[in-house]
Motif scaffolding. Sequence first.
Motif, PDB file in Angstrom:
ATOM      1  N   GLU A  10       0.552  -0.712  -0.150  1.00 52.21           N
ATOM      2  CA  GLU A  10      -0.124   0.119   0.282  1.00 52.21           C
ATOM      3  C   GLU A  10       1.010   1.391  -0.501  1.00 52.21           C
ATOM      4  OE1 GLU A  10      -0.436  -2.740   1.914  1.00 52.21           O
ATOM      5  OE2 GLU A  10      -2.444  -2.552   2.902  1.00 52.21           O
ATOM      6  N   ARG A  11       1.944   1.594   0.553  1.00 56.62           N
ATOM      7  CA  ARG A  11       2.847   2.651   0.875  1.00 56.62           C
ATOM      8  C   ARG A  11       3.416   3.118  -1.168  1.00 56.62           C
ATOM      9  NH1 ARG A  11       6.531   1.230   6.388  1.00 56.62           N
ATOM     10  NH2 ARG A  11       5.224   0.398   7.467  1.00 56.62           N
ATOM     11  N   ASP A  12       3.678   1.834  -1.673  1.00 56.59           N
ATOM     12  CA  ASP A  12       3.686   2.344  -2.875  1.00 56.59           C
ATOM     13  C   ASP A  12       2.528   2.655  -3.708  1.00 56.59           C
ATOM     14  OD1 ASP A  12       6.471   1.190  -2.311  1.00 56.59           O
ATOM     15  OD2 ASP A  12       5.642  -0.793  -2.656  1.00 56.59           O
ATOM     16  N   LEU A  13       1.436   3.223  -3.667  1.00 60.49           N
ATOM     17  CA  LEU A  13       0.238   3.036  -3.971  1.00 60.49           C
ATOM     18  C   LEU A  13       0.399   4.911  -4.034  1.00 60.49           C
ATOM     19  CD1 LEU A  13      -1.271   0.315  -3.908  1.00 60.49           C
ATOM     20  CD2 LEU A  13      -0.134   1.040  -5.436  1.00 60.49           C
ATOM     21  N   ILE A  14      -0.528   5.392  -4.801  1.00 64.60           N
ATOM     22  CA  ILE A  14      -0.619   6.918  -4.743  1.00 64.60           C
ATOM     23  C   ILE A  14      -2.227   6.568  -6.152  1.00 64.60           C
ATOM     24  CG2 ILE A  14       1.128   7.915  -4.808  1.00 64.60           C
ATOM     25  CD1 ILE A  14       0.434   8.322  -7.961  1.00 64.60           C
ATOM     26  N   SER A  15      -3.236   7.502  -5.480  1.00 67.57           N
ATOM     27  CA  SER A  15      -4.730   7.460  -5.230  1.00 67.57           C
ATOM     28  C   SER A  15      -5.377   9.525  -6.805  1.00 67.57           C
ATOM     29  CB  SER A  15      -5.717   8.130  -4.079  1.00 67.57           C
ATOM     30  OG  SER A  15      -5.683   7.239  -3.687  1.00 67.57           O
ATOM     31  N   ILE A  16      -5.370   8.769  -7.903  1.00 69.34           N
ATOM     32  CA  ILE A  16      -5.074  10.449  -8.262  1.00 69.34           C
ATOM     33  C   ILE A  16      -7.219  10.285  -8.676  1.00 69.34           C
ATOM     34  CG2 ILE A  16      -2.909   9.166  -9.271  1.00 69.34           C
ATOM     35  CD1 ILE A  16      -4.819   7.967 -11.493  1.00 69.34           C
ATOM     36  N   PRO A  17      -7.249  11.286  -9.289  1.00 68.81           N
ATOM     37  CA  PRO A  17      -8.619  11.765 -10.384  1.00 68.81           C
ATOM     38  C   PRO A  17      -8.549  11.224 -11.772  1.00 68.81           C
ATOM     39  CG  PRO A  17      -6.896  13.973  -9.976  1.00 68.81           C
ATOM     40  CD  PRO A  17      -6.127  12.474  -9.749  1.00 68.81           C
ATOM     41  N   CYS A  18      -9.762  11.419 -12.161  1.00 67.02           N
ATOM     42  CA  CYS A  18      -9.906  10.752 -13.240  1.00 67.02           C
ATOM     43  C   CYS A  18      -8.207  11.112 -14.049  1.00 67.02           C
ATOM     44  CB  CYS A  18     -11.020  10.917 -14.383  1.00 67.02           C
ATOM     45  SG  CYS A  18     -11.010  10.724 -15.702  1.00 67.02           S
ATOM     46  N   SER A  19      -7.638  10.249 -15.268  1.00 65.28           N
ATOM     47  CA  SER A  19      -6.862  10.308 -16.130  1.00 65.28           C
ATOM     48  C   SER A  19      -6.697  10.456 -16.908  1.00 65.28           C
ATOM     49  CB  SER A  19      -6.054   9.264 -15.401  1.00 65.28           C
ATOM     50  OG  SER A  19      -6.101   8.076 -15.793  1.00 65.28           O
ATOM     51  N   LEU A  20      -8.300  10.858 -17.372  1.00 65.22           N
ATOM     52  CA  LEU A  20      -8.599  11.561 -19.172  1.00 65.22           C
ATOM     53  C   LEU A  20      -9.021  12.707 -19.129  1.00 65.22           C
ATOM     54  CD1 LEU A  20      -9.298  11.300 -21.829  1.00 65.22           C
ATOM     55  CD2 LEU A  20     -10.901   9.835 -21.047  1.00 65.22           C
ATOM     56  N   CYS A  21     -10.597  13.184 -18.002  1.00 63.70           N
ATOM     57  CA  CYS A  21     -10.728  14.235 -17.308  1.00 63.70           C
ATOM     58  C   CYS A  21      -9.942  15.052 -16.251  1.00 63.70           C
ATOM     59  CB  CYS A  21     -12.244  14.342 -17.735  1.00 63.70           C
ATOM     60  SG  CYS A  21     -13.078  13.202 -16.404  1.00 63.70           S
ATOM     61  N   GLY A  22      -9.952  14.558 -15.325  1.00 64.03           N
ATOM     62  CA  GLY A  22      -8.791  15.570 -14.231  1.00 64.03           C
ATOM     63  C   GLY A  22     -10.368  15.105 -13.238  1.00 64.03           C
ATOM     64  N   SER A  23     -11.883  14.432 -13.352  1.00 63.42           N
ATOM     65  CA  SER A  23     -12.620  14.636 -12.561  1.00 63.42           C
ATOM     66  C   SER A  23     -11.997  13.717 -11.408  1.00 63.42           C
ATOM     67  CB  SER A  23     -14.279  14.023 -12.885  1.00 63.42           C
ATOM     68  OG  SER A  23     -14.705  14.005 -12.083  1.00 63.42           O
ATOM     69  N   PRO A  24     -12.522  14.628  -9.946  1.00 66.40           N
ATOM     70  CA  PRO A  24     -12.319  13.955  -8.837  1.00 66.40           C
ATOM     71  C   PRO A  24     -13.579  12.914  -7.868  1.00 66.40           C
ATOM     72  CG  PRO A  24     -12.984  16.368  -8.652  1.00 66.40           C
ATOM     73  CD  PRO A  24     -13.290  16.061  -9.858  1.00 66.40           C
ATOM     74  N   VAL A  25     -14.740  12.918  -8.918  1.00 62.01           N
ATOM     75  CA  VAL A  25     -15.498  12.124  -8.584  1.00 62.01           C
ATOM     76  C   VAL A  25     -15.448  10.936  -9.838  1.00 62.01           C
ATOM     77  CG1 VAL A  25     -17.637  12.009  -8.631  1.00 62.01           C
ATOM     78  CG2 VAL A  25     -16.518  14.623  -8.443  1.00 62.01           C
ATOM     79  N   SER A  26     -15.736   9.289  -8.806  1.00 62.09           N
ATOM     80  CA  SER A  26     -15.108   8.745  -9.905  1.00 62.09           C
ATOM     81  C   SER A  26     -16.447   7.178  -8.938  1.00 62.09           C
ATOM     82  CB  SER A  26     -13.857   8.115 -10.118  1.00 62.09           C
ATOM     83  OG  SER A  26     -13.552   7.711  -9.327  1.00 62.09           O
ATOM     84  N   ALA A  27     -16.297   6.098  -9.364  1.00 62.45           N
ATOM     85  CA  ALA A  27     -17.178   4.892  -8.581  1.00 62.45           C
ATOM     86  C   ALA A  27     -15.861   3.490  -9.017  1.00 62.45           C
ATOM     87  CB  ALA A  27     -18.622   4.866  -8.782  1.00 62.45           C
ATOM     88  N   VAL A  28     -16.299   3.240  -8.155  1.00 63.39           N
ATOM     89  CA  VAL A  28     -15.486   1.750  -8.137  1.00 63.39           C
ATOM     90  C   VAL A  28     -16.412   0.285  -9.072  1.00 63.39           C
ATOM     91  CG1 VAL A  28     -14.961  -0.703  -7.046  1.00 63.39           C
ATOM     92  CG2 VAL A  28     -14.551   1.688  -5.778  1.00 63.39           C
ATOM     93  N   GLU A  29     -15.044   0.012 -10.031  1.00 60.77           N
ATOM     94  CA  GLU A  29     -15.734  -0.673 -11.252  1.00 60.77           C
ATOM     95  C   GLU A  29     -15.705  -1.888 -11.358  1.00 60.77           C
ATOM     96  OE1 GLU A  29     -17.264  -0.730 -15.309  1.00 60.77           O
ATOM     97  OE2 GLU A  29     -17.724   0.574 -14.002  1.00 60.77           O
ATOM     98  N   HIS A  30     -14.069  -2.205 -10.255  1.00 62.30           N
ATOM     99  CA  HIS A  30     -13.588  -3.737 -10.008  1.00 62.30           C
ATOM    100  C   HIS A  30     -12.711  -3.048  -8.902  1.00 62.30           C
ATOM    101  CE1 HIS A  30     -11.955  -7.485 -11.012  1.00 62.30           C
ATOM    102  NE2 HIS A  30     -11.254  -7.024 -11.729  1.00 62.30           N
ATOM    103  N   ARG A  31     -12.790  -4.111  -8.398  1.00 62.59           N
ATOM    104  CA  ARG A  31     -11.771  -4.444  -6.971  1.00 62.59           C
ATOM    105  C   ARG A  31     -10.918  -5.882  -7.588  1.00 62.59           C
ATOM    106  NH1 ARG A  31     -12.218  -1.362  -2.483  1.00 62.59           N
ATOM    107  NH2 ARG A  31     -14.435  -1.298  -3.028  1.00 62.59           N
ATOM    108  N   ARG A  32      -9.870  -5.549  -7.676  1.00 59.64           N
ATOM    109  CA  ARG A  32      -9.273  -6.812  -7.061  1.00 59.64           C
ATOM    110  C   ARG A  32      -7.249  -6.733  -5.751  1.00 59.64           C
ATOM    111  NH1 ARG A  32      -9.097 -12.115  -8.510  1.00 59.64           N
ATOM    112  NH2 ARG A  32      -6.931 -13.024  -9.139  1.00 59.64           N
ATOM    113  N   GLY A  33      -7.595  -7.596  -4.905  1.00 54.91           N
ATOM    114  CA  GLY A  33      -6.886  -7.431  -3.984  1.00 54.91           C
ATOM    115  C   GLY A  33      -6.510  -5.712  -3.993  1.00 54.91           C
ATOM    116  N   LEU A  34      -5.044  -5.307  -3.892  1.00 55.24           N
ATOM    117  CA  LEU A  34      -4.749  -3.372  -2.919  1.00 55.24           C
ATOM    118  C   LEU A  34      -5.574  -3.111  -4.650  1.00 55.24           C
ATOM    119  CD1 LEU A  34      -1.101  -4.531  -2.897  1.00 55.24           C
ATOM    120  CD2 LEU A  34      -3.080  -3.646  -1.240  1.00 55.24           C
TER     121      LEU A  34
END
Length: 295
Positions: A10-34
Motif C-alpha cells: 500500500e505504501r507504493d500506491l497513490i490515488s489520483i483523479p480521472c486520468s482522462l478528464c481530471g474529474s475527482p468524482v468516480s465509482a469503483v468498477e472492479h476491485r482486485r486485492g490492493l
Amino acid sequence: MHHKVHGLTERDLISIPCSLCGSPVSAVEHRRGLFQYRRCSRCRFVFLSPRPTQAKLVECYQRYLPDEDGDVEAWGRMMKVIFGRAADDADRHAAGHPGDLLDVGTAHGFFLDVMRARGWRVKGLEIAKKAIAAARAKGHEVLEGTLDSNPFPPDSFDVVSAFYVVEHVFDPVDFLGRIHALLRPGGLAIIRWPHTAPLVRFLMTLREDLDLYDPPWHLSQFEPATIGMAMKRAGFRDIHTSVGGWTLPARPLGRAISATGGMLAETWERLSGRSFPGVSKTTTGVKRAPGRAGS
C-alpha cells in the motif's frame, strides 16, 4: 502489515483523479486485492486508482516481458497479423514512400523487423533492458527510456506506433500528445489497445477470480469513445478505430478461437458500423498538415 502484490505494498500506491478528464468524482468498477478500477462519473473512463508510483512501475517492468528465447519468438508470432495490418496502414498512408518510423514500447523489435523489411527507417523506444538488448542485437536503434524524457526532437517521424502501451502510461493524453509532437505534419499515429472492459463486466458475473484487467500493469481501460476523446485532446484528427487484426496464440485451439473471433468482430464492424466489444482495437490518427481542415 502491508499486503504485497507483484512486490508492491500500500505504501507504493497513490490515488489520483480521472486520468482522462481530471474529474475527482468516480465509482469503483472492479476491485482486485490492493487495486481498484474506477469509472469516472463525468467522462465514463475506467482507470486504476490507487496505482503504483511511476518509479515503482519501472521496477516492475523489468520482469514484465518474456525473456526466454522460445517465449520471445512465440510472442512475435502471436502479433504477426496485427503487425501486418498496422504495416499496411502505414504503407497506405505513406502512398508508397516509406519514411521514418518510431515504435514506442518496441519490446524485442518485431514490428521494427516488419517495417525495416518494407523499406522504412526505423527506431524504437523501450524501458525493459533485456528486450532492448535483443532488439539491438538485430541491428535496430533502440533508445532506453520513455517519451517523458523527450528523447527525439519534434517533427522527427512520419509514423509513430505504440502496441499495447497506452493502457500502461500514467497520463494517456500527455502520452498521445508527445506522439503528436514527434510526428511531422500529416504524420500517422498507430495505437493498439485492449478493449477489455465489456468482456470483464460479462465474465465477472460467471467467475469472480478472473484477472482480465491485469493490475497493476494496466492503468487505463479504454473504450472506443474514450480513446477517441484522448486522441482528439492530444491534437489528432481523422481518428479511426477498428479491430485491426488478431493475435495468434501458440496452441492450435487458441489460434483458431482468436482468428475466428477476430474475423467475426471485423465482419460485425463492417456490416453494423459499430465496434465489437471485448476485442482489442487499433486506433489511428493524423497530425493535421498546415492549411488542411480536420475532422
